[in-house]
Design a protein around this motif. Structure first.
Motif, PDB file in Angstrom:
ATOM      1  N   VAL A 136       0.872  -1.270   0.055  1.00  0.00           N
ATOM      2  CA  VAL A 136      -0.166  -0.016  -0.099  1.00  0.00           C
ATOM      3  C   VAL A 136       0.760   1.392  -0.096  1.00  0.00           C
ATOM      4  O   VAL A 136       1.739   1.276   0.824  1.00  0.00           O
ATOM      5  N   PHE A 137       0.717   2.099  -0.920  1.00  0.00           N
ATOM      6  CA  PHE A 137       1.708   3.093  -0.909  1.00  0.00           C
ATOM      7  C   PHE A 137       0.865   4.363  -1.531  1.00  0.00           C
ATOM      8  O   PHE A 137      -0.274   4.423  -1.863  1.00  0.00           O
ATOM      9  N   ARG A 138       1.469   5.683  -1.441  1.00  0.00           N
ATOM     10  CA  ARG A 138       0.904   6.775  -2.002  1.00  0.00           C
ATOM     11  C   ARG A 138       1.849   7.757  -3.087  1.00  0.00           C
ATOM     12  O   ARG A 138       3.025   7.620  -2.642  1.00  0.00           O
ATOM     13  N   ILE A 139       1.446   8.045  -4.020  1.00  0.00           N
ATOM     14  CA  ILE A 139       2.204   8.838  -4.772  1.00  0.00           C
ATOM     15  C   ILE A 139       1.858  10.317  -4.682  1.00  0.00           C
ATOM     16  O   ILE A 139       0.739  10.856  -4.660  1.00  0.00           O
ATOM     17  N   PRO A 171      -4.451   9.349  -3.981  1.00  0.00           N
ATOM     18  CA  PRO A 171      -4.934   8.566  -2.942  1.00  0.00           C
ATOM     19  C   PRO A 171      -4.043   7.164  -2.636  1.00  0.00           C
ATOM     20  O   PRO A 171      -3.001   6.981  -3.561  1.00  0.00           O
ATOM     21  N   LEU A 172      -4.509   6.458  -1.661  1.00  0.00           N
ATOM     22  CA  LEU A 172      -3.585   5.115  -1.297  1.00  0.00           C
ATOM     23  C   LEU A 172      -3.995   4.262  -2.529  1.00  0.00           C
ATOM     24  O   LEU A 172      -5.202   3.963  -2.995  1.00  0.00           O
ATOM     25  N   ARG A 199       9.929  15.185 -14.119  1.00  0.00           N
ATOM     26  CA  ARG A 199       9.308  15.865 -13.221  1.00  0.00           C
ATOM     27  C   ARG A 199       9.532  14.780 -12.041  1.00  0.00           C
ATOM     28  O   ARG A 199       9.733  13.483 -12.227  1.00  0.00           O
ATOM     29  N   ARG A 200       9.555  15.199 -10.807  1.00  0.00           N
ATOM     30  CA  ARG A 200       9.980  14.401  -9.586  1.00  0.00           C
ATOM     31  C   ARG A 200       8.571  14.116  -8.882  1.00  0.00           C
ATOM     32  O   ARG A 200       7.645  14.843  -8.847  1.00  0.00           O
ATOM     33  N   GLU A 201       8.400  13.116  -8.414  1.00  0.00           N
ATOM     34  CA  GLU A 201       7.378  12.467  -7.487  1.00  0.00           C
ATOM     35  C   GLU A 201       7.979  11.669  -6.297  1.00  0.00           C
ATOM     36  O   GLU A 201       8.949  11.224  -6.142  1.00  0.00           O
ATOM     37  N   ARG A 202       7.070  11.758  -5.056  1.00  0.00           N
ATOM     38  CA  ARG A 202       7.474  11.276  -3.794  1.00  0.00           C
ATOM     39  C   ARG A 202       6.387  10.013  -3.702  1.00  0.00           C
ATOM     40  O   ARG A 202       5.393  10.024  -3.789  1.00  0.00           O
ATOM     41  N   ILE A 203       7.205   8.933  -3.325  1.00  0.00           N
ATOM     42  CA  ILE A 203       6.543   7.523  -3.080  1.00  0.00           C
ATOM     43  C   ILE A 203       6.682   7.552  -1.560  1.00  0.00           C
ATOM     44  O   ILE A 203       7.817   7.423  -1.117  1.00  0.00           O
ATOM     45  N   ALA A 204       5.579   7.083  -1.035  1.00  0.00           N
ATOM     46  CA  ALA A 204       5.607   6.939   0.692  1.00  0.00           C
ATOM     47  C   ALA A 204       4.811   5.560   0.551  1.00  0.00           C
ATOM     48  O   ALA A 204       3.762   5.058   0.336  1.00  0.00           O
ATOM     49  N   ILE A 205       5.686   4.595   1.220  1.00  0.00           N
ATOM     50  CA  ILE A 205       5.132   3.038   1.721  1.00  0.00           C
ATOM     51  C   ILE A 205       4.380   3.124   2.794  1.00  0.00           C
ATOM     52  O   ILE A 205       4.914   3.483   3.951  1.00  0.00           O
ATOM     53  N   GLU A 206       3.103   2.920   2.746  1.00  0.00           N
ATOM     54  CA  GLU A 206       2.212   2.927   3.994  1.00  0.00           C
ATOM     55  C   GLU A 206       1.996   1.797   4.724  1.00  0.00           C
ATOM     56  O   GLU A 206       2.028   1.648   5.682  1.00  0.00           O
ATOM     57  N   ALA A 207       1.983   0.463   4.016  1.00  0.00           N
ATOM     58  CA  ALA A 207       2.202  -0.807   4.435  1.00  0.00           C
ATOM     59  C   ALA A 207       2.561  -1.914   3.623  1.00  0.00           C
ATOM     60  O   ALA A 207       2.540  -1.603   2.176  1.00  0.00           O
ATOM     61  N   VAL A 208       3.047  -3.154   4.109  1.00  0.00           N
ATOM     62  CA  VAL A 208       3.281  -4.303   3.161  1.00  0.00           C
ATOM     63  C   VAL A 208       2.405  -5.000   3.789  1.00  0.00           C
ATOM     64  O   VAL A 208       2.505  -5.695   4.779  1.00  0.00           O
ATOM     65  N   LEU A 209       1.442  -5.363   2.956  1.00  0.00           N
ATOM     66  CA  LEU A 209       0.190  -6.518   3.261  1.00  0.00           C
ATOM     67  C   LEU A 209       0.810  -7.759   3.251  1.00  0.00           C
ATOM     68  O   LEU A 209       0.297  -8.565   3.979  1.00  0.00           O
ATOM     69  N   TYR A 210       1.596  -8.163   2.371  1.00  0.00           N
ATOM     70  CA  TYR A 210       2.049  -9.659   2.108  1.00  0.00           C
ATOM     71  C   TYR A 210       3.480  -9.576   1.808  1.00  0.00           C
ATOM     72  O   TYR A 210       4.027  -8.825   0.937  1.00  0.00           O
ATOM     73  N   GLN A 211       4.468 -10.216   2.231  1.00  0.00           N
ATOM     74  CA  GLN A 211       5.672 -10.562   1.664  1.00  0.00           C
ATOM     75  C   GLN A 211       6.124 -11.940   1.882  1.00  0.00           C
ATOM     76  O   GLN A 211       5.738 -12.594   2.897  1.00  0.00           O
ATOM     77  N   PRO A 212       6.798 -12.434   0.819  1.00  0.00           N
ATOM     78  CA  PRO A 212       6.528 -13.893   0.270  1.00  0.00           C
ATOM     79  C   PRO A 212       7.868 -14.356   1.506  1.00  0.00           C
ATOM     80  O   PRO A 212       7.288 -15.480   2.041  1.00  0.00           O
TER      81      PRO A 212
END
Length: 176
Positions: free
Chosen positions: A60-63, A67-68, A113-126
């Motif tokens: 789950v991330f946001r640019i 929105p998420l 152009r620059r954009e910011r990525i924010a990691i909100e959650a890792v729901l599943y990691q193998p």
């Protein structure tokens, strides 16, 4: 791209192979790959923290202030339903690999152009899912319980009964 990130040995090897292919075709993303590899801390697959984005993680991330979004980070673009995955070969996918929950990074798109990525959650990691399965205690099967008792002398389930025939073992034309 990011200050530092944490890659598994497997993900690091995947990026190295990707870099070799991209260099051969003078792909502009090769420079981004080189930067990612040079700024990464590499850990064994079984030692990666469960809040780190690895290949095939559901994130789950946001640019910027958007929105998420929820996507699965995949190596090949053709895997999974449309809109549910994010290919590793994109700048966003490459940026997210190795980031931790709560971490933010700035990337430059191909158009400048620059954009910011924010990691909100890792729901599943193998890797975390695999560890959880290995850590579960082995389940012993429950004691067997008789649920049906056939009367004595009845045929076992699945047995085919014998065919009755006439005295001379010729059933005649009606059997045909």
């Amino acid at each position: 791209m990011t200050d530092t990130c944490c890659l598994t040995t497997k993900d690091f090897s995947t990026l190295e192979a990707m870099l070799q292919r991209r260099r051969a075709f003078a792909d502009p993303i090769a420079a981004v790959l080189e930067e990612k590899l040079s700024q990464s801390r590499v850990v064994p697959v079984d030692a990666v923290s469960p809040d780190i984005v690895t290949l095939n993680s559901r994130v789950v991330f946001r640019i910027d202030a958007g929105p998420l979004e929820t996507r699965t980070l995949v190596q090949n673009e053709t895997r999974g339903p449309v809109g549910s995955s994010l290919p590793l070969g994109t700048r966003r996918g490459l940026c997210m690999l190795g980031m931790a929950r709560g971490q933010t990074a700035s990337i430059e798109q191909a158009d400048g152009r620059r954009e910011r990525i924010a990691i909100e959650a890792v729901l599943y990691q193998p890797e975390a899912a695999r560890r959880a399965l290995q850590e579960k205690p082995a389940r012993r099967p429950a004691a067997l319980t008789l649920v049906y008792s056939a009367p004595w002398g009845s045929r076992p389930l699945g047995e085919i009964g014998k065919i009755r025939q006439t005295e001379d073992n010729d059933p005649g034309p009606s059997a045909a």
